[in-house]
Design an enzyme around this catalytic site. Structure first.
Site, mmCIF file in Angstrom:
data_model
loop_
_atom_site.group_PDB
_atom_site.id
_atom_site.type_symbol
_atom_site.label_atom_id
_atom_site.label_comp_id
_atom_site.label_asym_id
_atom_site.label_seq_id
_atom_site.Cartn_x
_atom_site.Cartn_y
_atom_site.Cartn_z
ATOM 1 N N CYS A 1 42.502 20.868 27.645
ATOM 2 C CA CYS A 1 43.312 21.667 26.745
ATOM 3 C C CYS A 1 44.146 20.785 25.824
ATOM 4 O O CYS A 1 44.847 21.288 24.953
ATOM 5 C CB CYS A 1 44.215 22.602 27.542
ATOM 6 N N CYS B 1 47.798 23.843 34.771
ATOM 7 C CA CYS B 1 49.094 23.423 34.226
ATOM 8 C C CYS B 1 50.022 22.964 35.351
ATOM 9 O O CYS B 1 50.753 21.977 35.202
ATOM 10 C CB CYS B 1 49.771 24.570 33.474
#
Lengths: 213, 135
Positions: free
Chosen positions: B37, B107
């Protein structure tokens, strides 16, 4: 390689991958892109030969040629034309080609871990992001720095592509599946890093274009 | 996709954004990234060398809301803990606290990696005498 099927029409064994060698009827298309093009599974591809083959197959497989043929052949020509276009798009691009080979070999090309980006590059990535942030807040003084970073990353991309080319040749020279897989794993790492850098350069370009617009 | 209230809170009011002096021997810096990402996360801790307690923690993250919230929460969790306690922080704790959906679990993994990297950096630094570093 599974070209050793019987012709659906006349039953000739080992009919051939596109047309039956005996009755010349169109065969069900093979889904593998390399087999479809009749090329060995190599990462280095002769682009001129690929293009020639593409044009010739485009003509031979075009659905217009099959309007008066059997339903089966009509369907096969549609399917084959569609595979042909996909295959050509993927095989002529070294990155997509490598990703395809990885996927076919069972590698998960989406799965990535933070370790894939070497720390020395991470530092530069972070600095570049800082500069981008400052530019977004209206600080034009970072522009030269940004330009500098962008060039540096473009250089890295060029380096990576050269490295990739070598990895392709190394892959093609290996004997045996296991040795090839080991090289494929290395290639996957390079591709991950490349994607990372590419995203970053794209982001810089996007921001600079928006500013100049 | 909707973010949970806690993610939004950390995203809109991130705690402890900033920078600690990287050259300070009591500061550990962790810099990690996720190629998928493009997220990059820098997390720093300042440790009291006498007690081993983390007195300050700062972060700067370039990434999505969940990545920012994960690192913001991580710095909050770190403060007041000893280095050894901090090593026990698992990404699942962050996932639960922020109610992260499965697609955003990476994350929290990134945040855990950042904590570990900062501690590793601190330990490496404190194992080397300050005089040897300048030599």
């Amino acid at each position: 390689m599974d070209n050793h099927h019987n012709c659906w029409h006349c039953g000739t064994p080992d009919a051939g991958s596109i047309f039956c060698r005996y009755c010349n009827s169109l065969q069900a298309p093979v889904p593998n892109y390399f087999e479809f093009f009749g090329m060995p599974l190599k990462l280095s591809v002769d682009l001129a030969r690929l293009q020639k083959q593409f044009y010739s197959l485009s003509g031979l497989l075009h659905p217009d040629r099959y309007t008066r043929r059997s339903e089966q052949e009509k369907r096969y020509s549609l399917e084959a034309s569609s595979i042909l276009n996909d295959a050509y798009r993927v095989l002529r691009d070294p990155i997509q080609r490598a990703e395809y080979v990885l996927k076919e070999a069972g590698f998960d090309i989406g799965e990535q871990r933070s370790k894939d980006v070497p720390p020395e590059l991470l530092e530069e990535v972070f600095e570049l992001n800082m500069a981008l942030d400052e530019l977004r807040m209206g600080d034009d003084e970072v522009l030269p720095q940004l330009d500098e970073s962008r060039k540096k990353f473009l250089d890295i991309l060029v380096e990576m592509d050269a490295g990739l080319e070598q990895q392709f040749q190394k892959h093609d020279a290996q004997e045996g599946d296991e040795a090839r897989r080991a090289v494929l794993a290395e290639i996957r790492l390079t591709l991950n890093r490349r994607r990372y850098i590419k995203n970053l350069v794209n982001e810089v370009d996007k921001l600079l274009t928006a500013r100049n617009a | 996709m909707a973010y949970s209230d806690k993610v939004l809170d950390h995203y809109n009011n991130p705690r402890n954004v900033g920078n600690l002096d990287k050259k300070d021997p009591n500061v550990g810096t962790g810099l990690v990234g996720a190629p998928e990402c493009g997220d990059v996360m820098k997390l720093q801790i300042k440790v009291n060398p006498e007690t081993g307690v983390i007195e300050d923690a700062k972060f700067k993250t370039f990434g999505c809301g969940s990545a920012i919230a994960s690192s913001s929460l991580a710095t909050e969790m770190l403060k007041g803990k000893t280095v050894d306690e901090a090593l026990q922080i698992k990404n699942t704790l962050i996932v639960n606290e922020l109610s992260l959906p499965p697609v955003k679990i990476h994350c929290s993994v990134l945040a855990e990696d950042a904590i570990k990297a900062a501690i590793t950096d601190y330990k490496a630094k404190s194992a080397t005498p300050a005089t040897a570093q300048t030599a």
